[in-house]
Design a protein around this motif. Structure first.
Motif, PDB file in Angstrom:
ATOM      1  N   LEU A 128       0.831  -1.205   0.000  1.00 53.39           N
ATOM      2  CA  LEU A 128       0.000   0.000   0.000  1.00 53.39           C
ATOM      3  C   LEU A 128       0.867   1.258   0.000  1.00 53.39           C
ATOM      4  N   ARG A 129       1.938   1.231   0.780  1.00 54.57           N
ATOM      5  CA  ARG A 129       2.837   2.399   0.817  1.00 54.57           C
ATOM      6  C   ARG A 129       3.437   2.659  -0.557  1.00 54.57           C
ATOM      7  N   LEU A 130       3.848   1.611  -1.240  1.00 57.89           N
ATOM      8  CA  LEU A 130       4.434   1.769  -2.566  1.00 57.89           C
ATOM      9  C   LEU A 130       3.376   2.168  -3.596  1.00 57.89           C
ATOM     10  N   LEU A 131       2.163   1.653  -3.441  1.00 59.61           N
ATOM     11  CA  LEU A 131       1.061   2.091  -4.309  1.00 59.61           C
ATOM     12  C   LEU A 131       0.858   3.593  -4.156  1.00 59.61           C
ATOM     13  N   GLY A 132       0.986   4.077  -2.932  1.00 56.67           N
ATOM     14  CA  GLY A 132       0.830   5.504  -2.672  1.00 56.67           C
ATOM     15  C   GLY A 132       1.864   6.353  -3.378  1.00 56.67           C
ATOM     16  N   ARG A 133       2.984   5.749  -3.749  1.00 58.01           N
ATOM     17  CA  ARG A 133       4.018   6.472  -4.494  1.00 58.01           C
ATOM     18  C   ARG A 133       3.798   6.382  -5.996  1.00 58.01           C
TER      19      ARG A 133
ATOM     20  N   VAL B  75      -1.759  -6.627  -4.262  1.00 57.69           N
ATOM     21  CA  VAL B  75      -2.607  -5.469  -4.566  1.00 57.69           C
ATOM     22  C   VAL B  75      -4.077  -5.845  -4.419  1.00 57.69           C
ATOM     23  N   SER B  76      -4.434  -6.999  -4.937  1.00 61.66           N
ATOM     24  CA  SER B  76      -5.820  -7.459  -4.830  1.00 61.66           C
ATOM     25  C   SER B  76      -6.234  -7.613  -3.370  1.00 61.66           C
ATOM     26  N   ASN B  77      -5.334  -8.166  -2.542  1.00 59.71           N
ATOM     27  CA  ASN B  77      -5.631  -8.337  -1.121  1.00 59.71           C
ATOM     28  C   ASN B  77      -5.826  -6.988  -0.429  1.00 59.71           C
ATOM     29  N   VAL B  78      -4.978  -6.014  -0.762  1.00 61.63           N
ATOM     30  CA  VAL B  78      -5.088  -4.674  -0.169  1.00 61.63           C
ATOM     31  C   VAL B  78      -6.434  -4.053  -0.511  1.00 61.63           C
TER      32      VAL B  78
END
Length: 224
Positions: A165-170, A192-195
């Motif tokens: 999630l932190r990396l998705l935020g970037r 990603v799917s789990n998040v």
């Protein structure tokens, strides 16, 4: 033969609609199936024509693009791209929060417009680190929102999912996530799917919003 990606255009300026329709209509895999001059017409057109992607102007009469996006995303499988004149339009945050998959400036290059439609139609989100992610960071900096409910409790995530999630935020792509986490892209897709599932999120754009809201990413910090 399939009509390809079915698109709805909604903008109160006819010249803007005509220009976008010409660009998209010239593509062999994209078909503009309906146009609308306001949000009310857009919602009805989505119901009638079932497009895969709707391009909505943020500011329209009768019903603005934000409310139209909220209704479209809640009632249909159609994915929404917001159109805006300014890259710091505060209304875009509300549209993304309502379920839109990204946004484009009206000054976008034609190739980028076509690419955006294809990306969103494929189920991805329009997460250009230098545009969407910075916009969200700027808006949350000035308009902080308190997280609430189970969709905002990060304790439901594993350590690896929190890092995802932190990396998705970037704004990282799947390939960049795989490199950062030292795993395969298949494993990244699972994380990603789990998040998204555990936090009750529609797509990666909403994951970026949550990453900022929960403090995993600090507004003003690096986003790429």
């Amino acid at each position: 033969m399939s009509a390809g990606i079915r698109v709805l255009l909604a903008d109160d300026q006819e010249l803007v609609r005509d220009g976008i329709a010409m660009i998209l209509g010239a593509q062999p895999d994209i078909a503009v199936v309906a146009e609308a001059a306001d949000g009310t017409e857009a919602v009805e057109a989505v119901r009638r024509h079932r497009p895969e992607v709707a391009l909505l102007d943020v500011r329209m009469p009768a019903m603005d693009g934000i409310e139209a996006a909220r209704l479209i995303c809640a009632r249909t499988e159609c994915r929404v791209i917001m159109l805006t004149t300014y890259d710091r339009d505060e209304y875009v945050y509300d549209a993304l929060y309502a379920g839109a998959s990204g946004f484009l400036l009206k000054s976008v290059r034609r190739d980028d417009l076509v690419h955006a439609v294809r990306v969103v139609a494929a189920g991805e989100s329009l997460l250009a680190p230098t545009v969407t992610t910075r916009l969200i960071a700027d808006l949350i900096r000035h308009r902080p929102r308190e997280g609430s409910g189970p969709a905002r409790r990060l304790d439901v995530l594993t350590g690896r999912e929190r890092e995802t999630l932190r990396l998705l935020g970037r704004g990282l792509s799947n390939a960049e996530l795989a490199a950062a986490l030292t795993v395969s892209e298949h494993t990244v897709k699972t994380h990603v799917s789990n998040v998204l599932t555990k936090l009750g999120l529609r797509d990666r754009v909403q994951a970026v919003i949550v990453a900022y809201e929960t403090g995993l990413i600090t507004p003003g910090g690096p986003v790429a």
